[in-house]
Design a protein around this motif. Structure first.
Motif, short mmCIF file in Angstrom:
data_model
loop_
_atom_site.label_atom_id
_atom_site.label_comp_id
_atom_site.label_asym_id
_atom_site.label_seq_id
_atom_site.Cartn_x
_atom_site.Cartn_y
_atom_site.Cartn_z
N GLY A 1 0.81 -1.21 0.00
CA GLY A 1 0.00 0.00 0.00
C GLY A 1 0.85 1.26 0.00
N SER A 2 2.05 1.17 -0.57
CA SER A 2 2.94 2.33 -0.56
C SER A 2 3.02 2.99 -1.92
CB SER A 2 4.34 1.92 -0.09
OG SER A 2 4.91 1.02 -1.00
N ILE A 3 3.02 4.33 -1.90
CA ILE A 3 3.14 5.14 -3.11
C ILE A 3 4.33 6.06 -2.92
CG2 ILE A 3 2.07 7.03 -4.43
CD1 ILE A 3 -0.64 5.71 -3.90
N ARG A 4 5.15 6.12 -3.98
CA ARG A 4 6.33 7.01 -3.95
C ARG A 4 6.29 7.88 -5.20
NH1 ARG A 4 6.69 2.18 -2.74
NH2 ARG A 4 7.23 1.48 -4.83
N LEU A 5 6.48 9.20 -5.01
CA LEU A 5 6.53 10.12 -6.14
C LEU A 5 7.94 10.68 -6.26
CD1 LEU A 5 3.27 12.28 -6.01
CD2 LEU A 5 3.65 10.05 -7.04
N SER A 6 8.40 10.82 -7.49
CA SER A 6 9.72 11.38 -7.73
C SER A 6 9.77 12.84 -7.34
CB SER A 6 10.07 11.25 -9.22
OG SER A 6 11.26 11.96 -9.50
N HIS A 7 10.87 13.23 -6.71
CA HIS A 7 11.06 14.63 -6.32
C HIS A 7 11.07 15.56 -7.54
CE1 HIS A 7 15.10 13.59 -7.66
NE2 HIS A 7 15.39 14.88 -7.68
N ARG A 8 11.27 14.99 -8.73
CA ARG A 8 11.28 15.80 -9.96
C ARG A 8 9.92 16.42 -10.25
NH1 ARG A 8 12.70 12.59 -14.66
NH2 ARG A 8 11.50 10.99 -13.63
N LEU A 9 8.85 15.89 -9.63
CA LEU A 9 7.52 16.46 -9.81
C LEU A 9 7.33 17.74 -9.01
CD1 LEU A 9 5.45 13.17 -9.55
CD2 LEU A 9 5.55 14.65 -11.56
N GLN A 10 8.16 17.95 -8.00
CA GLN A 10 8.01 19.14 -7.18
C GLN A 10 8.26 20.37 -8.05
OE1 GLN A 10 10.80 18.05 -4.08
NE2 GLN A 10 9.13 17.42 -2.74
N GLY A 11 7.36 21.30 -7.99
CA GLY A 11 7.45 22.50 -8.82
C GLY A 11 6.65 22.41 -10.10
N MET A 12 6.14 21.22 -10.43
CA MET A 12 5.28 21.09 -11.61
C MET A 12 3.86 21.51 -11.24
SD MET A 12 6.52 17.69 -13.60
CE MET A 12 8.25 17.44 -14.00
N PRO A 13 3.02 21.83 -12.23
CA PRO A 13 1.64 22.24 -11.92
C PRO A 13 0.90 21.20 -11.09
CG PRO A 13 2.15 22.68 -14.22
CD PRO A 13 3.30 21.88 -13.67
N GLU A 14 -0.01 21.69 -10.26
CA GLU A 14 -0.78 20.80 -9.38
C GLU A 14 -1.48 19.69 -10.14
OE1 GLU A 14 -3.64 22.78 -6.96
OE2 GLU A 14 -2.12 23.87 -5.82
N TYR A 15 -2.07 20.01 -11.30
CA TYR A 15 -2.82 18.99 -12.02
C TYR A 15 -1.92 17.84 -12.47
CZ TYR A 15 -1.29 20.76 -16.62
OH TYR A 15 -0.54 21.14 -17.72
N VAL A 16 -0.62 18.12 -12.68
CA VAL A 16 0.32 17.07 -13.08
C VAL A 16 0.60 16.17 -11.88
CG1 VAL A 16 2.64 16.59 -13.95
CG2 VAL A 16 1.32 18.50 -14.89
N VAL A 17 0.88 16.77 -10.73
CA VAL A 17 1.12 15.99 -9.50
C VAL A 17 -0.12 15.18 -9.17
CG1 VAL A 17 1.67 16.11 -7.04
CG2 VAL A 17 2.81 17.67 -8.64
N ASP A 18 -1.31 15.80 -9.30
CA ASP A 18 -2.55 15.07 -9.02
C ASP A 18 -2.71 13.88 -9.96
OD1 ASP A 18 -3.13 16.85 -7.03
OD2 ASP A 18 -4.72 17.90 -8.11
#
Length: 198
Positions: free
Chosen positions: A127-144
Protein backbone atom coordinates in the motif's frame (compact mmCIF):
# COMPACT_ATOMS: atom_id res chain seq x y z
CA UNK A 1 -11.57 66.80 -23.63
CA UNK A 2 -13.46 64.43 -21.42
CA UNK A 3 -12.02 61.15 -20.36
CA UNK A 4 -13.55 58.31 -18.47
CA UNK A 5 -11.94 58.55 -15.02
CA UNK A 6 -12.44 54.85 -14.44
CA UNK A 7 -10.41 53.86 -17.51
CA UNK A 8 -7.79 56.50 -16.78
CA UNK A 9 -7.37 55.07 -13.29
CA UNK A 10 -6.68 51.68 -14.85
CA UNK A 11 -9.70 49.85 -13.53
CA UNK A 12 -10.94 47.00 -15.70
CA UNK A 13 -12.81 47.86 -18.87
CA UNK A 14 -14.61 44.51 -18.84
CA UNK A 15 -14.64 41.71 -16.32
CA UNK A 16 -15.95 38.19 -16.79
CA UNK A 17 -16.19 35.34 -14.34
CA UNK A 18 -16.31 31.73 -15.34
CA UNK A 19 -16.92 28.57 -13.35
CA UNK A 20 -13.90 26.58 -12.25
CA UNK A 21 -12.13 24.25 -14.62
CA UNK A 22 -12.39 20.71 -13.32
CA UNK A 23 -9.35 19.81 -11.28
CA UNK A 24 -7.90 23.32 -11.45
CA UNK A 25 -7.92 23.78 -7.70
CA UNK A 26 -9.57 27.22 -7.90
CA UNK A 27 -13.31 27.73 -7.53
CA UNK A 28 -13.78 30.46 -10.17
CA UNK A 29 -11.78 32.40 -12.74
CA UNK A 30 -12.33 36.12 -13.21
CA UNK A 31 -10.86 37.78 -16.30
CA UNK A 32 -10.36 41.53 -16.02
CA UNK A 33 -9.63 43.50 -19.19
CA UNK A 34 -7.85 46.83 -18.93
CA UNK A 35 -7.37 49.54 -21.57
CA UNK A 36 -4.12 50.59 -19.88
CA UNK A 37 -2.62 47.12 -20.13
CA UNK A 38 -0.93 46.74 -23.52
CA UNK A 39 1.02 43.47 -23.62
CA UNK A 40 1.37 41.95 -20.17
CA UNK A 41 -0.82 39.30 -18.61
CA UNK A 42 -0.79 38.54 -14.91
CA UNK A 43 -2.78 36.45 -12.45
CA UNK A 44 -3.24 36.04 -8.73
CA UNK A 45 -5.48 34.28 -6.24
CA UNK A 46 -8.12 36.38 -4.51
CA UNK A 47 -9.96 34.40 -1.89
CA UNK A 48 -11.61 31.43 -3.58
CA UNK A 49 -11.12 32.70 -7.13
CA UNK A 50 -8.33 33.33 -9.60
CA UNK A 51 -8.08 36.77 -11.19
CA UNK A 52 -6.41 37.06 -14.61
CA UNK A 53 -5.53 40.55 -15.86
CA UNK A 54 -5.29 40.97 -19.66
CA UNK A 55 -5.18 43.79 -22.23
CA UNK A 56 -8.64 45.03 -23.33
CA UNK A 57 -7.95 44.36 -27.02
CA UNK A 58 -7.01 40.69 -26.61
CA UNK A 59 -9.09 38.25 -28.69
CA UNK A 60 -11.31 35.65 -27.03
CA UNK A 61 -9.03 32.85 -28.29
CA UNK A 62 -5.92 34.55 -26.88
CA UNK A 63 -7.80 35.19 -23.63
CA UNK A 64 -8.56 31.48 -23.22
CA UNK A 65 -4.99 30.49 -24.07
CA UNK A 66 -3.55 33.01 -21.59
CA UNK A 67 -5.99 31.97 -18.86
CA UNK A 68 -4.71 28.38 -19.20
CA UNK A 69 -1.08 29.52 -19.23
CA UNK A 70 -1.57 31.65 -16.11
CA UNK A 71 -3.45 28.90 -14.26
CA UNK A 72 -0.52 26.57 -14.95
CA UNK A 73 1.98 29.21 -13.78
CA UNK A 74 0.09 29.80 -10.54
CA UNK A 75 -0.21 26.07 -9.93
CA UNK A 76 3.53 25.63 -10.49
CA UNK A 77 4.33 28.48 -8.10
CA UNK A 78 2.05 26.96 -5.48
CA UNK A 79 3.59 23.51 -5.96
CA UNK A 80 7.05 25.00 -5.42
CA UNK A 81 5.96 25.74 -1.90
CA UNK A 82 6.77 22.09 -1.62
CA UNK A 83 4.30 19.69 -0.10
CA UNK A 84 5.72 17.56 2.65
CA UNK A 85 4.93 13.86 2.90
CA UNK A 86 1.99 14.50 5.26
CA UNK A 87 0.41 16.99 2.84
CA UNK A 88 1.05 14.62 -0.05
CA UNK A 89 -0.72 11.80 1.83
CA UNK A 90 -3.66 14.10 2.56
CA UNK A 91 -3.84 15.11 -1.08
CA UNK A 92 -3.87 11.43 -2.09
CA UNK A 93 -6.70 10.78 0.37
CA UNK A 94 -8.77 13.66 -1.08
CA UNK A 95 -8.13 12.54 -4.66
CA UNK A 96 -9.11 8.96 -3.83
CA UNK A 97 -12.32 10.21 -2.25
CA UNK A 98 -13.15 12.50 -5.17
CA UNK A 99 -12.34 10.16 -8.07
CA UNK A 100 -12.41 6.62 -6.68
CA UNK A 101 -15.04 6.89 -3.94
CA UNK A 102 -12.31 6.51 -1.30
CA UNK A 103 -11.56 2.91 -2.33
CA UNK A 104 -7.82 3.49 -2.89
CA UNK A 105 -6.28 3.72 0.59
CA UNK A 106 -2.50 3.90 0.59
CA UNK A 107 -0.61 3.07 3.79
CA UNK A 108 2.14 5.57 2.90
CA UNK A 109 2.63 8.33 0.33
CA UNK A 110 5.99 10.05 0.14
CA UNK A 111 8.51 11.88 -2.02
CA UNK A 112 11.67 10.01 -3.02
CA UNK A 113 14.89 11.14 -4.67
CA UNK A 114 15.93 7.80 -6.18
CA UNK A 115 13.39 7.68 -9.05
CA UNK A 116 14.97 9.31 -12.06
CA UNK A 117 13.30 7.26 -14.78
CA UNK A 118 9.78 7.13 -13.30
CA UNK A 119 7.41 9.81 -12.06
CA UNK A 120 5.93 7.55 -9.42
CA UNK A 121 5.68 3.99 -8.24
CA UNK A 122 3.31 1.88 -6.20
CA UNK A 123 3.67 -1.37 -4.28
CA UNK A 124 0.05 -2.61 -3.92
CA UNK A 125 0.97 -5.40 -1.46
CA UNK A 126 2.38 -2.79 0.96
CA UNK A 127 0.00 0.00 0.00
CA UNK A 128 2.94 2.33 -0.56
CA UNK A 129 3.14 5.14 -3.11
CA UNK A 130 6.33 7.01 -3.95
CA UNK A 131 6.53 10.12 -6.14
CA UNK A 132 9.72 11.38 -7.73
CA UNK A 133 11.06 14.63 -6.32
CA UNK A 134 11.28 15.80 -9.96
CA UNK A 135 7.52 16.46 -9.81
CA UNK A 136 8.01 19.14 -7.18
CA UNK A 137 7.45 22.50 -8.82
CA UNK A 138 5.28 21.09 -11.61
CA UNK A 139 1.64 22.24 -11.92
CA UNK A 140 -0.78 20.80 -9.38
CA UNK A 141 -2.82 18.99 -12.02
CA UNK A 142 0.32 17.07 -13.08
CA UNK A 143 1.12 15.99 -9.50
CA UNK A 144 -2.55 15.07 -9.02
CA UNK A 145 -2.49 12.96 -12.19
CA UNK A 146 0.60 11.03 -11.04
CA UNK A 147 -0.94 10.52 -7.59
CA UNK A 148 -4.17 9.26 -9.19
CA UNK A 149 -2.19 6.98 -11.49
CA UNK A 150 -0.50 5.37 -8.49
CA UNK A 151 -3.73 5.28 -6.47
CA UNK A 152 -5.39 3.45 -9.38
CA UNK A 153 -2.68 0.79 -9.10
CA UNK A 154 -3.93 0.03 -5.58
CA UNK A 155 -7.21 -0.97 -7.24
CA UNK A 156 -5.93 -2.42 -10.53
CA UNK A 157 -2.29 -3.59 -10.64
CA UNK A 158 -1.61 -3.49 -14.40
CA UNK A 159 -2.17 -0.98 -17.20
CA UNK A 160 -5.11 -2.73 -18.84
CA UNK A 161 -8.43 -1.24 -19.98
CA UNK A 162 -9.89 -1.34 -16.44
CA UNK A 163 -6.97 0.74 -15.16
CA UNK A 164 -7.34 3.40 -17.87
CA UNK A 165 -11.12 3.55 -17.34
CA UNK A 166 -10.44 4.51 -13.71
CA UNK A 167 -8.20 7.39 -14.82
CA UNK A 168 -10.81 8.66 -17.28
CA UNK A 169 -12.61 10.12 -14.26
CA UNK A 170 -9.85 12.73 -13.93
CA UNK A 171 -10.58 15.40 -16.57
CA UNK A 172 -6.96 16.56 -16.97
CA UNK A 173 -5.43 13.13 -17.62
CA UNK A 174 -4.50 13.81 -21.26
CA UNK A 175 -3.20 17.29 -20.50
CA UNK A 176 -1.03 16.01 -17.64
CA UNK A 177 0.32 13.16 -19.76
CA UNK A 178 1.15 15.65 -22.51
CA UNK A 179 2.95 17.88 -20.02
CA UNK A 180 5.07 14.98 -18.74
CA UNK A 181 5.82 13.82 -22.29
CA UNK A 182 6.98 17.37 -23.06
CA UNK A 183 9.29 17.37 -20.04
CA UNK A 184 10.82 14.07 -21.16
CA UNK A 185 11.21 15.30 -24.75
CA UNK A 186 12.80 18.57 -23.63
CA UNK A 187 15.33 16.67 -21.52
CA UNK A 188 16.44 14.77 -24.65
CA UNK A 189 17.06 17.90 -26.73
CA UNK A 190 20.70 18.52 -27.53
CA UNK A 191 22.30 21.74 -26.35
CA UNK A 192 21.77 24.41 -28.98
CA UNK A 193 24.85 26.61 -29.03
CA UNK A 194 24.34 30.37 -28.93
CA UNK A 195 25.86 32.73 -31.45
CA UNK A 196 28.95 33.14 -29.26
CA UNK A 197 29.49 29.40 -28.68
CA UNK A 198 31.12 28.63 -32.02
Amino acid sequence: MSADPLNRAGTPQRSTTSPPQSGSGASAIEVRRSARRRRTVSAYREGDRTVVLIPARMSEADEQRWVNVMLDKLAAQESKRSLGDAELAERARRLSEQYFGGRARPATVRWVTNQNTRWGSCTPAEGSIRLSHRLQGMPEYVVDYVLLHELAHLLVPGHGPRFWRLLEAYPRTERARGYLEGVVAAARLPHVPGARDE
